[in-house]
Write a protein that holds these residues in place. Structure first.
Motif, PDB file in Angstrom:
ATOM      1  N   TYR A  14       0.835  -1.214   0.000  1.00  0.00           N
ATOM      2  CA  TYR A  14       0.000   0.000   0.000  1.00  0.00           C
ATOM      3  C   TYR A  14       0.869   1.264   0.000  1.00  0.00           C
ATOM      4  O   TYR A  14       0.636   2.193  -0.785  1.00  0.00           O
ATOM      5  CB  TYR A  14      -0.926  -0.046   1.213  1.00  0.00           C
ATOM      6  CG  TYR A  14      -1.594   1.247   1.567  1.00  0.00           C
ATOM      7  CD1 TYR A  14      -2.581   1.792   0.754  1.00  0.00           C
ATOM      8  CD2 TYR A  14      -1.246   1.928   2.723  1.00  0.00           C
ATOM      9  CE1 TYR A  14      -3.200   2.989   1.082  1.00  0.00           C
ATOM     10  CE2 TYR A  14      -1.860   3.117   3.063  1.00  0.00           C
ATOM     11  CZ  TYR A  14      -2.838   3.639   2.242  1.00  0.00           C
ATOM     12  OH  TYR A  14      -3.443   4.829   2.579  1.00  0.00           O
ATOM     13  N   ASN A  15       1.883   1.301   0.851  1.00  0.00           N
ATOM     14  CA  ASN A  15       2.780   2.460   0.908  1.00  0.00           C
ATOM     15  C   ASN A  15       3.560   2.635  -0.390  1.00  0.00           C
ATOM     16  O   ASN A  15       3.742   3.758  -0.867  1.00  0.00           O
ATOM     17  CB  ASN A  15       3.741   2.345   2.094  1.00  0.00           C
ATOM     18  CG  ASN A  15       3.048   2.556   3.418  1.00  0.00           C
ATOM     19  OD1 ASN A  15       2.022   3.229   3.500  1.00  0.00           O
ATOM     20  ND2 ASN A  15       3.588   1.979   4.476  1.00  0.00           N
ATOM     21  N   VAL A  30      -6.576  -5.973  -6.133  1.00  0.00           N
ATOM     22  CA  VAL A  30      -6.867  -4.595  -5.727  1.00  0.00           C
ATOM     23  C   VAL A  30      -5.957  -3.584  -6.424  1.00  0.00           C
ATOM     24  O   VAL A  30      -6.431  -2.563  -6.915  1.00  0.00           O
ATOM     25  CB  VAL A  30      -6.761  -4.445  -4.194  1.00  0.00           C
ATOM     26  CG1 VAL A  30      -6.860  -2.998  -3.772  1.00  0.00           C
ATOM     27  CG2 VAL A  30      -7.836  -5.281  -3.503  1.00  0.00           C
ATOM     28  N   PHE A  31      -4.669  -3.861  -6.494  1.00  0.00           N
ATOM     29  CA  PHE A  31      -3.718  -2.872  -7.013  1.00  0.00           C
ATOM     30  C   PHE A  31      -3.353  -3.096  -8.478  1.00  0.00           C
ATOM     31  O   PHE A  31      -3.464  -2.187  -9.293  1.00  0.00           O
ATOM     32  CB  PHE A  31      -2.445  -2.850  -6.155  1.00  0.00           C
ATOM     33  CG  PHE A  31      -2.688  -2.414  -4.738  1.00  0.00           C
ATOM     34  CD1 PHE A  31      -3.074  -1.119  -4.455  1.00  0.00           C
ATOM     35  CD2 PHE A  31      -2.537  -3.301  -3.686  1.00  0.00           C
ATOM     36  CE1 PHE A  31      -3.298  -0.702  -3.142  1.00  0.00           C
ATOM     37  CE2 PHE A  31      -2.765  -2.897  -2.376  1.00  0.00           C
ATOM     38  CZ  PHE A  31      -3.146  -1.601  -2.111  1.00  0.00           C
ATOM     39  N   HIS A  32      -2.930  -4.308  -8.836  1.00  0.00           N
ATOM     40  CA  HIS A  32      -2.470  -4.581 -10.204  1.00  0.00           C
ATOM     41  C   HIS A  32      -3.584  -4.361 -11.228  1.00  0.00           C
ATOM     42  O   HIS A  32      -3.326  -3.843 -12.316  1.00  0.00           O
ATOM     43  CB  HIS A  32      -1.939  -6.011 -10.293  1.00  0.00           C
ATOM     44  CG  HIS A  32      -1.610  -6.461 -11.676  1.00  0.00           C
ATOM     45  ND1 HIS A  32      -2.523  -7.094 -12.488  1.00  0.00           N
ATOM     46  CD2 HIS A  32      -0.472  -6.343 -12.406  1.00  0.00           C
ATOM     47  CE1 HIS A  32      -1.970  -7.368 -13.644  1.00  0.00           C
ATOM     48  NE2 HIS A  32      -0.724  -6.930 -13.625  1.00  0.00           N
ATOM     49  N   ASP A  37      -8.389   0.714  -0.155  1.00  0.00           N
ATOM     50  CA  ASP A  37      -7.711  -0.319  -0.939  1.00  0.00           C
ATOM     51  C   ASP A  37      -6.986  -1.301  -0.026  1.00  0.00           C
ATOM     52  O   ASP A  37      -7.020  -2.512  -0.251  1.00  0.00           O
ATOM     53  CB  ASP A  37      -6.716   0.326  -1.913  1.00  0.00           C
ATOM     54  CG  ASP A  37      -7.403   1.265  -2.883  1.00  0.00           C
ATOM     55  OD1 ASP A  37      -8.373   0.841  -3.535  1.00  0.00           O
ATOM     56  OD2 ASP A  37      -6.980   2.426  -2.974  1.00  0.00           O
ATOM     57  N   LEU A  38      -6.341  -0.774   0.990  1.00  0.00           N
ATOM     58  CA  LEU A  38      -5.666  -1.613   1.975  1.00  0.00           C
ATOM     59  C   LEU A  38      -6.666  -2.557   2.645  1.00  0.00           C
ATOM     60  O   LEU A  38      -6.430  -3.757   2.766  1.00  0.00           O
ATOM     61  CB  LEU A  38      -4.996  -0.711   3.006  1.00  0.00           C
ATOM     62  CG  LEU A  38      -4.325  -1.332   4.214  1.00  0.00           C
ATOM     63  CD1 LEU A  38      -3.198  -2.252   3.794  1.00  0.00           C
ATOM     64  CD2 LEU A  38      -3.790  -0.252   5.123  1.00  0.00           C
TER      65      LEU A  38
END
Length: 198
Positions: free
Chosen positions: A101-102, A156-158, A123-124
């Protein structure tokens, strides 16, 4: 900024000019409630003239120690009924999620072409929430839990990344994280990890 001036005028003077018919339009019984995020990625900063008309509430970002404590407590409690090998790495999984996340917040900044690259605590929590949907029967060991973490973090991120350069950065970063946090060697087969409920 010009789009904000009519709004400021309505709040301040109770109306605005109709530019086509050249007359003053009064607006009655109007309550304005607004929310905004930090400027950047195509979002402009609020002008002092407009912000002076509002009562501002600002919520600072939680400190990393607070994030770790909250999500470690949640995940440790959830994994307490799982096999010991899996439950023992709850802290490491949370640490990895917070690190991802960071990194996303620091490296994948919003720009006009990628204005949706705004990552927040929601998101985290989505990554942790995805991990919380698994049953003990589906996570018999540490390796499966790590694969679940990779799947949820990628979901969530990719999945929000828009070009090959950013996706390549993601897989490289995830590979380094897996090696440093969990002492596992990266394999391209991890890109195909899928956890789902049919």
């Amino acid at each position: 900024s010009p789009p904000m001036e009519p709004l400021r005028q309505v709040i301040d003077q109770g109306g605005l000019y109709d530019r086509k018919k050249i007359f003053w339009k009064e607006i009655h019984d109007l309550i304005v409630v607004a929310a905004c995020g930090p400027p950047g990625g195509g979002k402009n900063e609020l002008t002092p003239r407009l912000s002076s008309k509002f009562h501002l509430l600002c919520f600072p970002t939680l400190a990393e120690t607070s994030l770790l404590r909250i999500f470690r407590t949640i995940l440790k409690g959830f994994l307490s009924i799982f096999p010991k090998e899996a439950s023992d790495c709850a802290v490491s999984v949370v640490d990895a999620v917070v690190e991802v996340y960071n990194l996303m917040g620091a490296e994948m900044r919003p720009t006009p072409s990628r204005s949706h690259y705004t990552f927040n605590m929601r998101d985290l929590s989505k990554v942790i929430q995805g991990i919380l949907m698994v049953t003990p029967a589906n996570v018999p060991d540490k390796e499966t839990l790590i694969k679940l973490f990779m799947h949820e973090a990628s979901r969530v991120f990719h999945d929000r990344l828009i070009d090959e350069h950013d996706r390549k950065w993601w897989w490289g970063t995830l590979g380094k994280l897996i090696k440093t946090r969990f002492k596992m060697e990266w394999s391209d087969a991890f890109k195909q990890n899928v956890f789902c409920d049919y």
